[in-house]
Design an enzyme around this catalytic site. Structure first.
Site, PDB file in Angstrom:
ATOM      1  CE1 TYR A 110     -21.863 -12.045  26.869  1.00 14.29           C
ATOM      2  CE2 TYR A 110     -21.244 -11.754  24.570  1.00 14.29           C
ATOM      3  CZ  TYR A 110     -21.032 -12.328  25.810  1.00 14.29           C
ATOM      4  OH  TYR A 110     -19.989 -13.192  25.973  1.00 14.29           O
ATOM      5  CG  ASP A 180     -28.109 -10.858  20.485  1.00 10.67           C
ATOM      6  OD1 ASP A 180     -28.674 -11.961  20.466  1.00 10.67           O
ATOM      7  OD2 ASP A 180     -26.971 -10.684  20.973  1.00 10.67           O
TER       8      ASP A 180
END
Ligand SMILES: Cc1ncc(COP(=O)(O)O)c(C=O)c1O
Length: 390
Positions: A110, A180
């Protein structure tokens, strides 16, 4: 009642007895401060001999409940609830990095996570960004004590990390693997079971699932988590009780939401892949996806509720497509009960240079779909109609 004045009544009048029976839901303990009967009770709560709370920043029953839930869903020993997914990373970096430390990060992280890693360079942390699907590159970059950071399913091309292989490399090099798991959630993947040391979740997305909270968490062994907890409490990286309460309520429907959404995502991925106006579909459940085989080992119960697709259209064409949609709205987040679209080139990847966007295969016609729990036929019909408007 003893006789007191109006001002005192106004302050102390709204109080109820502790109920003798339990409410159906865990109550919301929306109190920043906690009272004690005497100093012995202070000691007992501080030392964990009595359940209770001291001060909201160091945790309340709502924090404890959410942490118990996260640890249980991931099969971890302990969990820390944080004010956001990014606060989880901040606690992790503050606790585990020092000048000279190395972070080996997937280039598919991200964008804001990569941005935060960029901030660490000022503190003497070395950040190596690479293609984590290329295992020899990862092996060469890992050093003892380094942090390896990947996403189970990445944004926006849904690349799937080979977690068992990465875990083996990290272990052999004395590095920590941090995953993540926001796109996958524990419904589709439990990275700790696959060898990861710590797992990070943004509950802002599917895990809580209703676009209501900003919330995050880290799960793993107590020995790795305790330093994070200390830092998170000191630095104020913790959530408030209301967000913990909402987050835990939202997570109750994780399984039913994702079972429905990921089955629909597969259906829509197949539909889009067969449509003449769609140039490419990125969904790990399709055999054409470069990580289909890895995804079949790493993910369980399907391939997730996120997919991306490419249209051969310029900005005007994409705008026509978006305006032709009725219920599927352009929303620059993901993971709600509503199906939403995002446009990485103008949102999540907006701040990349044109060359960096091109390296990721991003262009004006690249769209990302977060699939919700609506009826699959209605979603297909809506996409079909909008594709005709292209
Ligand atoms: C994969 C991923 N990780 C972490 C985050 C950050 O989470 P939060 O917005 O809760 O800080 C996001 C947010 O979009 C994300 O998509």
């Amino acid at each position: 009642m003893d006789k007191v004045h109006l001002g005192t009544l106004a302050v102390h009048g709204a109080w109820a007895e502790e109920p003798a029976n339990a409410p159906a839901l865990l109550p919301l303990y929306q109190s920043a401060a906690w009272a004690f009967r005497d100093l012995d009770e202070v000691d007992a709560v501080y030392e964990g001999r009595l359940p209770g709370a001291v001060y909201v920043r160091s945790g309340t029953p709502n924090h404890q409940a959410l942490e118990a839930l996260l640890a249980a869903l991931h099969g971890g020993e302990a969990a820390l609830a944080t004010a956001s997914g990014m606060a989880a990373f901040t606690a992790l970096f503050l606790a585990h990095l020092r000048p000279g430390a190395r972070v080996v990060a997937s280039r598919d992280l991200y964008g804001t996570t990569l941005g935060l890693l960029g901030d660490l360079v000022r503190f003497g942390v070395e950040v190596v960004v690479l293609d984590a699907t290329q295992l020899p590159q990862v092996e060469a970059a890992l050093t003892p004590g380094s942090l390896l950071l990947v996403e189970t399913v990445s944004n926006p091309r849904m690349r799937v990390a080979d977690l068992p292989a990465l875990a083996a490399l990290a272990r052999a090099r004395g590095a920590l693997l941090v995953v993540d798991n926001t796109f996958a959630t524990p419904y589709h993947a439990r990275p700790l079971d696959l060898g990861a040391d710590l797992v990070v979740e943004s509950l802002t997305k599917f895990l809580s699932g209703h676009h209501q909270v900003l919330l995050g968490g880290v799960v793993g062994p107590r020995a790795l988590l305790e330093p994070l907890r200390g830092v998170a409490v000191r630095a104020g990286l913790v959530p408030n009780p209301w967000e913990c309460w909402l987050g835990a309520e939202g997570a109750k429907t994780l399984e039913v939401r994702l079972a429905r959404a990921s089955a629909t995502a597969l259906h829509l991925a197949r539909f889009l892949a067969g449509h003449p106006k769609v140039r490419a579909v990125h969904y790990p459940g399709l055999p054409t996806h470069p990580d289909h085989a890895v995804a079949s080992r790493v993910l369980r119960r399907g391939y997730g509720a996120m997919l991306a697709f490419e249209l051969a259209a310029d900005r005007q064409g994409i705008n026509r497509f978006l305006r032709a949609l009725r219920r599927i709205r352009l929303v620059l987040s993901l993971g709600g009960t509503e199906t939403t679209l995002s446009h990485p080139a103008t949102s999540s990847h907006r701040f990349l240079s044109p060359a960096e966007q091109e390296a990721l295969g991003l262009h004006e016609g690249f769209l990302r779909l977060s699939v919700g729990i609506e009826d699959p036929e209605d979603l297909e019909g809506e996409l079909q109609g909008a594709l005709e408007a292209l």
